[in-house]
Motif scaffolding. Structure first.
Motif, PDB file in Angstrom:
ATOM      1  N   LEU A  54       0.830  -1.205   0.000  1.00  0.00           N
ATOM      2  CA  LEU A  54       0.000   0.000   0.000  1.00  0.00           C
ATOM      3  C   LEU A  54       0.864   1.255   0.000  1.00  0.00           C
ATOM      4  CD1 LEU A  54      -2.902   1.173   0.218  1.00  0.00           C
ATOM      5  CD2 LEU A  54      -2.621   1.090   2.701  1.00  0.00           C
ATOM      6  N   ASP A  55       1.956   1.227   0.768  1.00  0.00           N
ATOM      7  CA  ASP A  55       2.842   2.387   0.882  1.00  0.00           C
ATOM      8  C   ASP A  55       3.760   2.574  -0.319  1.00  0.00           C
ATOM      9  OD1 ASP A  55       1.813   3.023   3.348  1.00  0.00           O
ATOM     10  OD2 ASP A  55       3.383   1.985   4.470  1.00  0.00           O
ATOM     11  N   LYS A  56       4.237   1.470  -0.889  1.00  0.00           N
ATOM     12  CA  LYS A  56       5.340   1.572  -1.857  1.00  0.00           C
ATOM     13  C   LYS A  56       4.980   1.325  -3.316  1.00  0.00           C
ATOM     14  CE  LYS A  56       8.901   0.494   1.524  1.00  0.00           C
ATOM     15  NZ  LYS A  56       9.972  -0.411   1.919  1.00  0.00           N
ATOM     16  N   VAL A  57       3.908   0.597  -3.591  1.00  0.00           N
ATOM     17  CA  VAL A  57       3.594   0.252  -4.984  1.00  0.00           C
ATOM     18  C   VAL A  57       3.012   1.461  -5.710  1.00  0.00           C
ATOM     19  CG1 VAL A  57       2.163  -1.188  -6.491  1.00  0.00           C
ATOM     20  CG2 VAL A  57       3.314  -2.208  -4.529  1.00  0.00           C
ATOM     21  N   ARG A  58       3.525   1.700  -6.909  1.00  0.00           N
ATOM     22  CA  ARG A  58       3.110   2.833  -7.745  1.00  0.00           C
ATOM     23  C   ARG A  58       2.710   2.317  -9.131  1.00  0.00           C
ATOM     24  NH1 ARG A  58       3.381   4.626  -3.551  1.00  0.00           N
ATOM     25  NH2 ARG A  58       4.877   5.979  -2.527  1.00  0.00           N
ATOM     26  N   VAL A  59       1.938   3.130  -9.838  1.00  0.00           N
ATOM     27  CA  VAL A  59       1.635   2.858 -11.240  1.00  0.00           C
ATOM     28  C   VAL A  59       2.637   3.652 -12.071  1.00  0.00           C
ATOM     29  CG1 VAL A  59      -0.060   3.093 -13.088  1.00  0.00           C
ATOM     30  CG2 VAL A  59      -0.808   2.450 -10.796  1.00  0.00           C
ATOM     31  N   CYS A  60       3.329   2.963 -12.977  1.00  0.00           N
ATOM     32  CA  CYS A  60       4.342   3.612 -13.819  1.00  0.00           C
ATOM     33  C   CYS A  60       3.675   4.655 -14.715  1.00  0.00           C
ATOM     34  CB  CYS A  60       5.059   2.559 -14.670  1.00  0.00           C
ATOM     35  SG  CYS A  60       6.287   3.249 -15.801  1.00  0.00           S
ATOM     36  N   SER A  61       4.172   5.878 -14.664  1.00  0.00           N
ATOM     37  CA  SER A  61       3.595   6.963 -15.459  1.00  0.00           C
ATOM     38  C   SER A  61       3.924   6.825 -16.943  1.00  0.00           C
ATOM     39  CB  SER A  61       4.079   8.320 -14.937  1.00  0.00           C
ATOM     40  OG  SER A  61       5.492   8.367 -14.948  1.00  0.00           O
ATOM     41  N   THR A  62       4.893   5.970 -17.276  1.00  0.00           N
ATOM     42  CA  THR A  62       5.267   5.761 -18.677  1.00  0.00           C
ATOM     43  C   THR A  62       4.401   4.686 -19.327  1.00  0.00           C
ATOM     44  OG1 THR A  62       7.550   6.352 -18.172  1.00  0.00           O
ATOM     45  CG2 THR A  62       7.164   5.200 -20.251  1.00  0.00           C
ATOM     46  N   CYS A  63       4.325   3.502 -18.681  1.00  0.00           N
ATOM     47  CA  CYS A  63       3.665   2.369 -19.333  1.00  0.00           C
ATOM     48  C   CYS A  63       2.397   1.861 -18.641  1.00  0.00           C
ATOM     49  CB  CYS A  63       4.648   1.211 -19.483  1.00  0.00           C
ATOM     50  SG  CYS A  63       4.984   0.318 -17.951  1.00  0.00           S
ATOM     51  N   GLY A  64       2.192   2.187 -17.366  1.00  0.00           N
ATOM     52  CA  GLY A  64       1.007   1.710 -16.665  1.00  0.00           C
ATOM     53  C   GLY A  64       1.224   0.439 -15.868  1.00  0.00           C
ATOM     54  N   ASN A  65       2.452  -0.088 -15.829  1.00  0.00           N
ATOM     55  CA  ASN A  65       2.787  -1.253 -15.031  1.00  0.00           C
ATOM     56  C   ASN A  65       2.753  -0.874 -13.545  1.00  0.00           C
ATOM     57  OD1 ASN A  65       3.729  -3.817 -14.311  1.00  0.00           O
ATOM     58  ND2 ASN A  65       5.866  -3.317 -14.689  1.00  0.00           N
ATOM     59  N   VAL A  66       2.691  -1.869 -12.670  1.00  0.00           N
ATOM     60  CA  VAL A  66       2.793  -1.575 -11.238  1.00  0.00           C
ATOM     61  C   VAL A  66       4.158  -2.027 -10.740  1.00  0.00           C
ATOM     62  CG1 VAL A  66       0.339  -1.590 -10.703  1.00  0.00           C
ATOM     63  CG2 VAL A  66       1.591  -3.730 -10.645  1.00  0.00           C
ATOM     64  N   ASP A  67       4.787  -1.180  -9.916  1.00  0.00           N
ATOM     65  CA  ASP A  67       6.130  -1.443  -9.413  1.00  0.00           C
ATOM     66  C   ASP A  67       6.354  -0.546  -8.199  1.00  0.00           C
ATOM     67  OD1 ASP A  67       8.761  -2.319  -9.191  1.00  0.00           O
ATOM     68  OD2 ASP A  67       9.232  -2.020 -11.300  1.00  0.00           O
ATOM     69  N   THR A  68       7.505  -0.683  -7.590  1.00  0.00           N
ATOM     70  CA  THR A  68       7.828   0.181  -6.458  1.00  0.00           C
ATOM     71  C   THR A  68       8.597   1.414  -6.891  1.00  0.00           C
ATOM     72  OG1 THR A  68       9.771  -1.188  -6.027  1.00  0.00           O
ATOM     73  CG2 THR A  68       7.799  -1.666  -4.735  1.00  0.00           C
ATOM     74  N   VAL A 105      11.509  -6.552 -24.611  1.00  0.00           N
ATOM     75  CA  VAL A 105      10.991  -5.278 -25.129  1.00  0.00           C
ATOM     76  C   VAL A 105      10.341  -4.473 -24.011  1.00  0.00           C
ATOM     77  CG1 VAL A 105      10.611  -6.249 -27.430  1.00  0.00           C
ATOM     78  CG2 VAL A 105       8.783  -6.349 -25.734  1.00  0.00           C
ATOM     79  N   ARG A 106       9.698  -3.389 -24.399  1.00  0.00           N
ATOM     80  CA  ARG A 106       8.938  -2.566 -23.452  1.00  0.00           C
ATOM     81  C   ARG A 106       7.448  -2.758 -23.698  1.00  0.00           C
ATOM     82  NH1 ARG A 106      13.119   2.432 -23.439  1.00  0.00           N
ATOM     83  NH2 ARG A 106      14.698   1.319 -22.258  1.00  0.00           N
ATOM     84  N   TYR A 107       6.645  -2.286 -22.757  1.00  0.00           N
ATOM     85  CA  TYR A 107       5.199  -2.535 -22.790  1.00  0.00           C
ATOM     86  C   TYR A 107       4.406  -1.243 -22.644  1.00  0.00           C
ATOM     87  CZ  TYR A 107       6.559  -7.380 -21.879  1.00  0.00           C
ATOM     88  OH  TYR A 107       7.124  -8.626 -21.957  1.00  0.00           O
ATOM     89  N   HIS A 108       3.110  -1.372 -22.916  1.00  0.00           N
ATOM     90  CA  HIS A 108       2.161  -0.300 -22.624  1.00  0.00           C
ATOM     91  C   HIS A 108       0.858  -0.946 -22.172  1.00  0.00           C
ATOM     92  CE1 HIS A 108       0.942   3.921 -22.889  1.00  0.00           C
ATOM     93  NE2 HIS A 108      -0.261   3.413 -23.123  1.00  0.00           N
ATOM     94  N   VAL A 109       0.414  -0.600 -20.963  1.00  0.00           N
ATOM     95  CA  VAL A 109      -0.804  -1.180 -20.382  1.00  0.00           C
ATOM     96  C   VAL A 109      -1.973  -0.229 -20.613  1.00  0.00           C
ATOM     97  CG1 VAL A 109      -1.885  -2.066 -18.282  1.00  0.00           C
ATOM     98  CG2 VAL A 109       0.589  -2.333 -18.616  1.00  0.00           C
ATOM     99  N   LEU A 110      -3.010  -0.721 -21.294  1.00  0.00           N
ATOM    100  CA  LEU A 110      -4.171   0.113 -21.599  1.00  0.00           C
ATOM    101  C   LEU A 110      -5.073   0.324 -20.382  1.00  0.00           C
ATOM    102  CD1 LEU A 110      -5.213  -1.416 -25.044  1.00  0.00           C
ATOM    103  CD2 LEU A 110      -4.099   0.792 -24.655  1.00  0.00           C
ATOM    104  N   GLY A 111      -5.139  -0.676 -19.519  1.00  0.00           N
ATOM    105  CA  GLY A 111      -6.036  -0.593 -18.369  1.00  0.00           C
ATOM    106  C   GLY A 111      -7.439  -1.072 -18.680  1.00  0.00           C
ATOM    107  N   GLY A 112      -7.588  -1.885 -19.731  1.00  0.00           N
ATOM    108  CA  GLY A 112      -8.890  -2.428 -20.107  1.00  0.00           C
ATOM    109  C   GLY A 112      -9.072  -2.394 -21.610  1.00  0.00           C
ATOM    110  N   THR A 113     -10.332  -2.515 -22.033  1.00  0.00           N
ATOM    111  CA  THR A 113     -10.671  -2.463 -23.459  1.00  0.00           C
ATOM    112  C   THR A 113     -11.856  -1.533 -23.658  1.00  0.00           C
ATOM    113  OG1 THR A 113     -12.084  -4.411 -23.170  1.00  0.00           O
ATOM    114  CG2 THR A 113      -9.882  -4.792 -24.045  1.00  0.00           C
ATOM    115  N   LEU A 114     -12.034  -1.088 -24.880  1.00  0.00           N
ATOM    116  CA  LEU A 114     -13.186  -0.258 -25.205  1.00  0.00           C
ATOM    117  C   LEU A 114     -14.467  -1.072 -25.035  1.00  0.00           C
ATOM    118  CD1 LEU A 114     -11.861   1.475 -28.451  1.00  0.00           C
ATOM    119  CD2 LEU A 114     -12.108   2.518 -26.181  1.00  0.00           C
ATOM    120  N   SER A 115     -15.409  -0.526 -24.322  1.00  0.00           N
ATOM    121  CA  SER A 115     -16.677  -1.213 -24.095  1.00  0.00           C
ATOM    122  C   SER A 115     -17.768  -0.169 -23.873  1.00  0.00           C
ATOM    123  CB  SER A 115     -16.564  -2.155 -22.887  1.00  0.00           C
ATOM    124  OG  SER A 115     -17.776  -2.836 -22.681  1.00  0.00           O
TER     125      SER A 115
END
Length: 201
Positions: A54-68, A105-115
Motif C-alpha cells: 500500500l505504501d510503496k507500490v506505484r503505477v508507472c507513469s510511462t507504461c502503466g505497469n505496477v512497481d515500487t 521489449v517494453r510494454y504499454h498497459v491500456l487498463g482495459g478495453t473499449l466497451s
C-alpha cells in the motif's frame, strides 16, 4: 436471512477476501479460517506485506505497469529494445508475457478495453499516452497483444486507426492452434483464426 457465524472482524475479513477475483464467499471463508489458524505464520506476514505494498507500490507513469519505482523496472532497463512496444489490456497480461520471456521489449498497459455498453471509451483507457510515446519517434513496431474478444478486437482496430498517421509498424499476436493443442478440442473460432493466419511450412 443468514446467521452470523463469527464476530464482525472475521465477517469483514471474509467479505473483503470474497472481493478478490477467483474467490467466492465459500473460498473466502476457507481462506479466512486458514489465515486465522495460522495467525503467526501467515496472517501477520501477509498484513505486513499488504501494508508495505500500500505504501510503496506505484503505477508507472510511462507504461502503466505496477512497481515500487516510477518509471518501473522494465521502462528503466537500458537492455530492453526501445523500438518495440507490446500493448496489453492489463498488468496481468504484461506479467504473463514476461514469464514467457519471448521478447526483451517494453510494454504499454491500456487498463482495459473499449466497451461502450460499460461506459468505457478512449478517455477511460491509457491510449493518449500510447499515441504520445509512438509519436516521439523511438518506437518502430507496436505489437497489439489484446485478447481475442469482441472488445479486444474493437480496441485493436481503434488503436490501429489512431496510429495510422505515425511512422510505425502495427502488428498483432497470431491467433490459432496452441502448442500441444488437438484440433478436436478447439472451438470453431480458434480453428477459423488458425486457418486464416496459416503460414508457410
Amino acid at each position: 436471512m443468514s446467521k452470523r457465524i463469527a464476530g464482525p472482524e472475521i465477517e469483514r475479513l471474509i467479505q473483503l477476501l470474497a472481493k478478490v477475483p477467483g474467490l467466492g464467499p465459500r473460498s473466502a471463508r476457507r481462506a479466512a479460517l486458514h489465515l486465522i489458524k495460522k495467525k503467526d505464520q501467515l496472517l501477520a506476514p501477509l498484513t505486513a506485506a499488504m501494508g508495505e505494498a500500500l505504501d510503496k507500490v506505484r503505477v508507472c507513469s510511462t507504461c502503466g505497469n505496477v512497481d515500487t519505482s516510477d518509471p518501473c523496472t522494465i521502462c528503466s532497463d537500458p537492455r530492453r529494445d526501445p523500438a518495440t512496444l507490446i500493448v496489453v489490456e492489463d498488468v496481468s497480461d504484461l506479467w504473463a508475457l514476461e514469464r514467457a520471456a519471448a521478447m526483451n521489449v517494453r510494454y504499454h498497459v491500456l487498463g482495459g478495453t473499449l466497451s461502450p455498453l460499460d461506459g468505457i471509451g478512449p478517455d477511460q483507457l491509457n491510449i493518449r499516452t500510447l499515441v504520445d510515446r509512438v509519436a516521439a519517434g523511438e518506437v518502430k513496431e507496436v505489437i497489439l497483444a489484446v485478447n481475442a474478444t469482441v472488445e479486444g478486437q474493437t480496441t485493436a482496430h481503434y488503436l490501429t486507426d489512431q496510429l495510422s498517421d505515425l511512422d510505425v509498424k502495427v502488428t498483432r499476436l497470431a491467433h490459432g492452434v496452441p502448442v500441444g493443442g488437438e484440433l478436436d478440442y478447439l472451438d470453431e473460432g480458434t480453428l477459423t483464426a488458425a486457418l486464416k493466419s496459416r503460414t508457410a511450412f
